[in-house]
Design a protein around this motif. Structure first.
Motif, PDB file in Angstrom:
ATOM      1  N   GLU A  57      35.466 -18.677  60.300  1.00  0.00           N
ATOM      2  CA  GLU A  57      35.681 -20.062  59.876  1.00  0.00           C
ATOM      3  C   GLU A  57      35.946 -20.208  58.376  1.00  0.00           C
ATOM      4  N   LYS A  58      35.151 -19.539  57.550  1.00  0.00           N
ATOM      5  CA  LYS A  58      35.360 -19.676  56.092  1.00  0.00           C
ATOM      6  C   LYS A  58      36.745 -19.171  55.681  1.00  0.00           C
ATOM      7  N   THR A  59      37.171 -18.091  56.308  1.00  0.00           N
ATOM      8  CA  THR A  59      38.505 -17.574  56.003  1.00  0.00           C
ATOM      9  C   THR A  59      39.566 -18.560  56.469  1.00  0.00           C
ATOM     10  N   ARG A  60      39.414 -19.022  57.712  1.00  0.00           N
ATOM     11  CA  ARG A  60      40.409 -19.954  58.275  1.00  0.00           C
ATOM     12  C   ARG A  60      40.547 -21.206  57.401  1.00  0.00           C
ATOM     13  N   ILE A  61      39.433 -21.734  56.951  1.00  0.00           N
ATOM     14  CA  ILE A  61      39.467 -22.948  56.129  1.00  0.00           C
ATOM     15  C   ILE A  61      40.113 -22.673  54.777  1.00  0.00           C
ATOM     16  N   SER A  62      39.891 -21.479  54.245  1.00  0.00           N
ATOM     17  CA  SER A  62      40.408 -21.178  52.904  1.00  0.00           C
ATOM     18  C   SER A  62      41.900 -20.842  52.885  1.00  0.00           C
ATOM     19  N   ILE A  63      42.456 -20.528  54.030  1.00  0.00           N
ATOM     20  CA  ILE A  63      43.880 -20.166  54.064  1.00  0.00           C
ATOM     21  C   ILE A  63      44.704 -21.370  53.639  1.00  0.00           C
ATOM     22  N   PRO A  64      45.675 -21.143  52.761  1.00  0.00           N
ATOM     23  CA  PRO A  64      46.442 -22.289  52.236  1.00  0.00           C
ATOM     24  C   PRO A  64      47.166 -23.067  53.330  1.00  0.00           C
ATOM     25  N   LYS A  65      47.549 -24.260  52.977  1.00  0.00           N
ATOM     26  CA  LYS A  65      48.240 -25.134  53.928  1.00  0.00           C
ATOM     27  C   LYS A  65      49.756 -25.078  53.759  1.00  0.00           C
ATOM     28  N   SER A  77      42.039 -15.835  44.632  1.00  0.00           N
ATOM     29  CA  SER A  77      41.159 -17.010  44.611  1.00  0.00           C
ATOM     30  C   SER A  77      39.997 -16.905  45.595  1.00  0.00           C
ATOM     31  N   GLU A  78      40.025 -15.940  46.494  1.00  0.00           N
ATOM     32  CA  GLU A  78      38.985 -15.806  47.529  1.00  0.00           C
ATOM     33  C   GLU A  78      38.451 -14.373  47.592  1.00  0.00           C
ATOM     34  N   PRO A  79      37.889 -13.864  46.481  1.00  0.00           N
ATOM     35  CA  PRO A  79      37.482 -12.441  46.492  1.00  0.00           C
ATOM     36  C   PRO A  79      36.359 -12.136  47.479  1.00  0.00           C
ATOM     37  N   LEU A  80      35.424 -13.052  47.683  1.00  0.00           N
ATOM     38  CA  LEU A  80      34.322 -12.767  48.600  1.00  0.00           C
ATOM     39  C   LEU A  80      34.782 -12.715  50.045  1.00  0.00           C
ATOM     40  N   ILE A  81      35.684 -13.602  50.388  1.00  0.00           N
ATOM     41  CA  ILE A  81      36.207 -13.609  51.769  1.00  0.00           C
ATOM     42  C   ILE A  81      37.003 -12.344  52.021  1.00  0.00           C
ATOM     43  N   VAL A  82      37.814 -11.968  51.069  1.00  0.00           N
ATOM     44  CA  VAL A  82      38.655 -10.786  51.245  1.00  0.00           C
ATOM     45  C   VAL A  82      37.803  -9.513  51.228  1.00  0.00           C
ATOM     46  N   ALA A  83      36.698  -9.515  50.471  1.00  0.00           N
ATOM     47  CA  ALA A  83      35.834  -8.326  50.407  1.00  0.00           C
ATOM     48  C   ALA A  83      35.250  -7.981  51.775  1.00  0.00           C
ATOM     49  N   SER A  84      34.954  -8.979  52.576  1.00  0.00           N
ATOM     50  CA  SER A  84      34.365  -8.710  53.895  1.00  0.00           C
ATOM     51  C   SER A  84      35.433  -8.534  54.980  1.00  0.00           C
ATOM     52  N   PHE A  85      36.680  -8.703  54.621  1.00  0.00           N
ATOM     53  CA  PHE A  85      37.749  -8.650  55.611  1.00  0.00           C
ATOM     54  C   PHE A  85      37.860  -7.299  56.327  1.00  0.00           C
ATOM     55  N   GLU A 158      53.227  -3.145  55.567  1.00  0.00           N
ATOM     56  CA  GLU A 158      52.503  -2.267  54.648  1.00  0.00           C
ATOM     57  C   GLU A 158      51.995  -3.051  53.434  1.00  0.00           C
ATOM     58  N   THR A 159      52.821  -3.946  52.915  1.00  0.00           N
ATOM     59  CA  THR A 159      52.419  -4.772  51.773  1.00  0.00           C
ATOM     60  C   THR A 159      51.245  -5.667  52.153  1.00  0.00           C
ATOM     61  N   ILE A 160      51.306  -6.264  53.310  1.00  0.00           N
ATOM     62  CA  ILE A 160      50.245  -7.167  53.754  1.00  0.00           C
ATOM     63  C   ILE A 160      48.935  -6.400  53.933  1.00  0.00           C
ATOM     64  N   PHE A 161      49.004  -5.238  54.546  1.00  0.00           N
ATOM     65  CA  PHE A 161      47.794  -4.427  54.716  1.00  0.00           C
ATOM     66  C   PHE A 161      47.212  -4.028  53.355  1.00  0.00           C
ATOM     67  N   THR A 162      48.065  -3.642  52.434  1.00  0.00           N
ATOM     68  CA  THR A 162      47.595  -3.255  51.106  1.00  0.00           C
ATOM     69  C   THR A 162      46.936  -4.434  50.398  1.00  0.00           C
ATOM     70  N   LEU A 163      47.570  -5.599  50.470  1.00  0.00           N
ATOM     71  CA  LEU A 163      47.004  -6.784  49.819  1.00  0.00           C
ATOM     72  C   LEU A 163      45.624  -7.127  50.383  1.00  0.00           C
ATOM     73  N   LEU A 164      45.460  -6.961  51.694  1.00  0.00           N
ATOM     74  CA  LEU A 164      44.191  -7.308  52.334  1.00  0.00           C
ATOM     75  C   LEU A 164      43.160  -6.179  52.268  1.00  0.00           C
ATOM     76  N   GLY A 165      43.556  -5.042  51.716  1.00  0.00           N
ATOM     77  CA  GLY A 165      42.609  -3.942  51.522  1.00  0.00           C
ATOM     78  C   GLY A 165      42.238  -3.209  52.796  1.00  0.00           C
ATOM     79  N   VAL A 166      43.153  -3.174  53.745  1.00  0.00           N
ATOM     80  CA  VAL A 166      42.890  -2.446  54.992  1.00  0.00           C
ATOM     81  C   VAL A 166      44.027  -1.467  55.252  1.00  0.00           C
ATOM     82  N   ARG A 167      43.725  -0.494  56.097  1.00  0.00           N
ATOM     83  CA  ARG A 167      44.735   0.469  56.503  1.00  0.00           C
ATOM     84  C   ARG A 167      44.921   0.374  58.009  1.00  0.00           C
ATOM     85  N   PRO A 168      46.159   0.582  58.462  1.00  0.00           N
ATOM     86  CA  PRO A 168      46.372   0.543  59.924  1.00  0.00           C
ATOM     87  C   PRO A 168      45.640   1.670  60.633  1.00  0.00           C
TER      88      PRO A 168
END
Length: 168
Positions: A57-65, A77-85, A158-168
């Protein structure tokens, strides 16, 4: 993953493969709607990012419109949300696989060249399902569609995965 009958009640409701496959359908629809972007489909691998972004929910709400807000700016702007991603992403892999399988079996979408291709024939059934559900479910579908467009606008997987800090 536990069999369906051995799953906790909350898990059966929140991570229902039918619901999750509808979210993937919306994300693929959003990606396909961005005709002016470099690509216009949701890759199979990007499907594994949809549920962790939409169901939390916190992630969903924070996603831009608006699509013009770039993903790197949102991440800054959302380091804590992304850290737990990454941990959320790992925990939802089995449910994403189940949703992909369910959606494919029920002809919500097909997988072609590692891309999720929606099947529009069930659009009216999906819309009927959404009309009969809660506001939160409709919000999840709306955000999934936005994320699909956002991914198509952002660049390659690949760019999206890198930005979100995850690997496939």
């Amino acid at each position: 993953m536990n069999s369906w009958t051995h799953r906790p009640y909350e898990e059966r409701n929140l991570l229902n493969p039918a619901f999750c496959s509808v979210l993937l359908w919306h994300a693929a629809r959003g990606a396909a709607s961005k005709a002016s972007s470099p690509r216009n489909s949701l890759s199979l691998i990007e499907a594994f990012l949809i549920l962790p972004l939409v169901l939390h929910e916190k992630t969903r709400i924070s996603i831009p419109k608006v699509i013009t807000t770039s993903m790197p700016i949102w991440i800054d702007s959302e380091p804590l949300i992304v850290a737990s991603f990454p941990s959320r992403c790992r925990s939802l892999v089995p449910h994403t696989k189940e949703a992909i399988s369910f959606g494919g079996q029920k002809n919500l979408f097909s997988i072609e060249n590692n891309e999720i291709i929606i099947i529009e024939a069930l659009k009216s059934n999906i819309n009927k399902f959404l009309r009969e559900t809660s506001d939160e479910v409709r919000e999840c579908a709306k955000k999934a569609e936005f994320i699909g467009r956002w991914f198509a606008h952002t660049g390659n997987p690949e760019t999206i995965f890198t930005l979100l800090g995850v690997r496939p």
